[in-house]
Scaffold this motif. Structure first.
Motif, mmCIF file in Angstrom:
data_model
loop_
_atom_site.group_PDB
_atom_site.id
_atom_site.type_symbol
_atom_site.label_atom_id
_atom_site.label_comp_id
_atom_site.label_asym_id
_atom_site.label_seq_id
_atom_site.Cartn_x
_atom_site.Cartn_y
_atom_site.Cartn_z
ATOM 1 N N UNK A 292 -12.797 8.011 39.195
ATOM 2 C CA UNK A 292 -13.128 7.214 39.103
ATOM 3 C C UNK A 292 -14.117 6.836 40.578
ATOM 4 N N UNK A 293 -15.933 7.094 39.283
ATOM 5 C CA UNK A 293 -16.343 6.018 41.003
ATOM 6 C C UNK A 293 -16.286 4.928 41.251
ATOM 7 N N UNK A 294 -16.947 4.655 42.372
ATOM 8 C CA UNK A 294 -16.377 3.422 43.076
ATOM 9 C C UNK A 294 -17.895 2.703 43.785
ATOM 10 N N UNK A 295 -18.479 3.769 44.032
ATOM 11 C CA UNK A 295 -19.789 3.324 44.507
ATOM 12 C C UNK A 295 -21.005 4.837 43.933
ATOM 13 N N UNK A 296 -22.319 4.810 44.910
ATOM 14 C CA UNK A 296 -23.654 5.626 44.337
ATOM 15 C C UNK A 296 -23.991 5.429 46.126
ATOM 16 N N UNK A 297 -24.727 6.195 46.828
ATOM 17 C CA UNK A 297 -25.706 6.014 47.562
ATOM 18 C C UNK A 297 -27.285 6.750 47.261
ATOM 19 N N UNK A 298 -27.778 5.995 46.807
ATOM 20 C CA UNK A 298 -29.395 6.746 46.184
ATOM 21 C C UNK A 298 -30.462 6.398 47.149
ATOM 22 N N UNK B 102 -22.448 -0.252 43.679
ATOM 23 C CA UNK B 102 -21.088 -0.402 43.117
ATOM 24 C C UNK B 102 -21.650 0.948 41.222
ATOM 25 N N UNK B 103 -20.441 1.236 41.400
ATOM 26 C CA UNK B 103 -20.112 1.972 40.427
ATOM 27 C C UNK B 103 -20.136 1.312 38.537
#
Length: 544
Positions: A234-240, A144-145
Motif C-alpha cells: 500500500x503506497x503511502x506517498x511519493x516524492x516526485x 500522498x497516495x
C-alpha cells in the motif's frame, strides 16, 4: 477468460459472498478495533452495508459505470483511513481473517479492480491521504497516495508558474494509479513518464512495515514505478521531481474530417509526430460524428436517438496537443514539419501551464484553478483497449479501421493516438517496468460505451465490436502489447483461488511489461511470497 465471463462469475458469487459476509465482516471489524492503536478513531472510518453513507462512499470514486451496477460485488467493509497506523491495522486484520483487500485511490481502474472482486473483500479507500507538500526551491514534492493529479497540479501552481510534474491529462486521475502503470501526459516527450520522475516512496508491505526507498531496496522501488504498486504493498506517498516549463505555453486544436483529406493526414502524422522536437506533443482524437445534425453527449446506448434513413456519419480527426513555447514558434515548426495540416495562429492559444491543465480537463483557461481540486468527473460505462504501434499503418488498413468506427453511433466510441519519441525513446526499456520505449511510434487507445449491464445484448455487441477492432490492428502493434493503466481482462487473469503459474500470467504480463515481467515476478516472490496483495492481474510470485 474474457470480460463478459468474468462479470458473469462476479454475479454468480454474490450469493456466496452474502452468506459469508455477516460473520466475516463482524470478525474483521472486531479485529480492527482490538488491534488499532486508537480504537475510537478507526471506528469513525469504517463503513458497512448497514451504514446509511456506505453507498455514497463506495460510489464516490467509481469512474467506470460498468462496475456501478447491482451485479458488481460490494465490499464487506470500507475503510477510509486518515492515519498510517490504520492502514497497518487493516492489512493485519485482512491477513488474519483471510479477507481479500482492494486499494483505491482515484478510482479510475478500467476494469474496476481497485474496488471489486468475486471473493469477500475489504475496500481500503485512500482518498483522505491527499496532502501535497511542494518544495519549489528544490523542485520536488511529496504527494500522498490518495491525491489526484488536479490536487498535485494546483499545489505546484500555488508555489511556481514555471514548475510542473509530467503526469497525466485528466485532473481526477489518482497520482498513485498513474505512477503505478507508468503514467503519460503532455510532457512525456520532453521529460518521460510520471514514473520516470519519482525519487522516493513510502509504502506498507505485507508484513505491515513502513518502508522508504532505502529500506525497501532498489528492486522493490523499481517494481512499484510502472509495475502495478498494488501487487507489492500500500503506497503511502511519493516524492516526485518537478520539471521546468515556460511561463507561457501553447495549446492547439485543428479539426479535419474524412472529406478534408483526413486519412492522408493521419497517415503522415504517424511518422511526423514522433520525430518533432521534444517541446512539441501532437495527439490525435478520432470520433464518429453526424454530418446532418447536432452531435451531443450520450451517456449510454439507451440515450441515443434512433437512426433514420437520412442520417449520415463521418469521422472527425482532432489534432490536439501542446508546445513548450510561444504560438508563433509552434506555427513555424508546423509549417516546416507538417505543412499539410495547415496550422495557423488562430488554432493556438497561449496560456500558463496551469491553464493548460484546466483546458485538458475540459475547463476553460480563465476558470479558477480550484476546479482542479474536484475529485468527480463525467462518467460513463465503457470498455477500453490499448496497443503500441511500432510501424506506420498503411492507408488501406487505416480505411479498414474507419469502417470499424463508422459501425458505431456518434459519441459511442473514440480512438486516441498518442505520439511517442523524444525523451520516451531515450530511456531504457528496463529502467522501470514500463517497457514501451525505443521503436514505438505511438500508443493507440480504443474505447466503446456500454450499457453497464453484462447481460444486455447491447453490451455483448459493444464487446464484440471492440475486440474485433483490437484484432484488426494487431498486425501493426508490438506483439499485441498493452498499457497497464488501460488494463484489459481480455488479455488473461490469475486464478481466483490457488497459485497462478508463470506461463498463465505471462499471457497478460508480457503484453504489459515485455521482458520486465520476469523481474517483477522475482521481486514479488521476495517481498510478498504468500501473495497477500493480489487481484485478477496482479504480479504472481514464482511457484516453489
Amino acid at each position: 477468460m474474457n470480460t463478459s465471463s468474468f462479470l458473469q462469475l462476479l454475479f454468480l458469487t454474490i450469493s456466496l459472498a452474502s452468506v459469508l459476509s455477516s460473520d466475516s465482516h463482524q470478525h474483521f471489524i472486531h479485529c480492527l478495533t482490538r488491534f488499532s492503536p486508537n480504537p475510537n478513531s478507526i471506528s469513525q472510518v469504517i463503513y458497512t452495508p448497514q451504514n446509511l453513507s456506505y453507498d455514497s462512499v463506495l460510489k464516490f470514486s467509481i469512474h467506470n459505470l460498468r462496475f456501478a451496477s447491482s451485479a458488481t460485488p460490494k465490499p464487506l467493509v470500507i475503510v477510509t483511513p486518515r492515519q498510517e497506523s490504520q492502514v497497518q491495522t487493516v492489512i493485519y486484520c485482512a491477513k488474519k481473517h483471510d479477507i481479500r483487500m482492494r486499494i483505491r485511490g482515484g478510482g479510475h481502474d478500467y476494469e474496476g479492480l481497485s474496488y471489486a472482486t468475486k471473493a469477500p473483500f475489504v475496500l481500503l479507500d485512500m482518498k483522505y491521504f491527499s496532502a501535497v507538500s511542494v518544495d519549489h526551491l528544490a523542485a520536488t514534492a511529496w504527494v500522498q497516495s490518495g491525491a489526484t493529479l488536479g490536487e498535485l497540479y494546483y499545489s505546484i501552481a500555488q508555489k511556481s508558474d514555471t514548475l510542473a510534474f509530467p503526469g497525466g491529462i485528466w485532473c481526477t486521475v489518482g497520482v498513485t494509479g498513474l505512477i503505478s502503470g507508468g503514467g503519460y501526459g503532455t510532457l512525456r516527450r520532453k521529460y518521460g513518464l510520471a514514473a520516470d520522475n519519482v525519487m522516493d516512496a513510502r509504502l506498507i508491505d505485507a508484513n505491515g512495515r513502513i518502508l522508504d526507498r532505502k529500506s525497501m531496496g532498489e528492486d522493490l522501488f523499481w517494481a512499484i514505478r510502472g509495475g502495478g504498486a498494488s501487487s507489492f504493498g500500500v503506497i503511502l506517498s511519493w516524492k516526485v521531481k518537478l520539471v521546468k516549463v515556460p511561463r507561457i505555453v501553447t495549446g492547439f486544436r485543428v479539426y479535419r474530417t474524412l472529406e478534408q483529406n483526413g486519412t492522408e493526414l493521419v497517415h503522415k502524422w504517424q511518422t511526423i509526430a514522433p520525430r518533432l522536437p521534444k517541446e512539441a506533443e501532437l495527439r490525435l482524437l478520432i470520433n464518429v460524428i453526424w454530418t446532418n445534425k447536432t452531435n451531443g453527449q450520450i451517456k449510454t446506448p439507451q440515450d441515443a436517438e434512433p437512426i433514420s434513413g437520412a442520417d449520415e456519419k463521418t469521422l472527425r480527426f482532432e489534432f490536439v496537443g501542446s508546445f513548450l513555447g510561444p504560438a508563433e514558434e509552434f506555427v513555424l515548426l508546423m509549417k516546416e514539419k507538417f505543412p499539410e495540416l495547415g496550422v495557423v495562429k488562430e488554432d493556438c492559444l497561449e496560456v500558463t501551464y496551469i491553464q493548460m491543465a484546466l483546458i485538458f480537463s475540459l475547463f476553460k483557461a480563465q476558470d479558477s484553478p480550484t476546479l482542479l481540486l474536484n475529485r468527480t468527473s463525467y462518467t460513463i460505462p465503457f470498455k477500453a483497449k490499448s496497443s503500441f504501434v511500432n510501424k506506420p499503418i498503411p492507408i488501406e488498413r487505416l480505411e479498414g479501421i474507419w469502417k470499424h468506427l463508422l459501425k458505431q453511433r456518434p459519441t459511442m466510441t473514440n480512438l486516441m493516438l498518442t505520439s511517442y519519441g523524444g525523451r520516451m525513446e531515450e530511456i531504457s526499456e528496463s529502467a522501470i517496468p514500463f517497457p514501451h520505449r525505443a521503436g514505438t511510434l505511438y500508443m493507440m487507445y480504443m474505447r466503446v460505451t456500454t450499457m453497464g449491464q453484462s447481460t444486455n445484448p447491447a453490451d455483448a455487441n459493444a464487446m464484440e465490436w471492440i475486440r474485433s477492432l483490437y484484432e484488426y490492428v494487431a498486425p501493426f502493434t508490438a506483439n499485441q502489447s498493452a498499457y497497464l493503466n488501460y488494463n484489459d481482462l481480455d488479455l488473461g487473469v490469475n486464478n481466483e483461488y490457488g497459485p497462478t503459474s508463470y506461463e498463465q500470467a505471462s499471457a497478460w504480463g508480457k503484453k504489459y511489461f515485455k521482458k520486465n515481467f520476469d523481474r517483477l515476478v522475482r521481486v514479488k516472490s521476495v517481498v510478498d511470497p504468500s501473495n497477500f496483495f493480489r487481484h485478477e492481474q496482479s504480479i504472481p510470485p514464482a511457484r516453489p
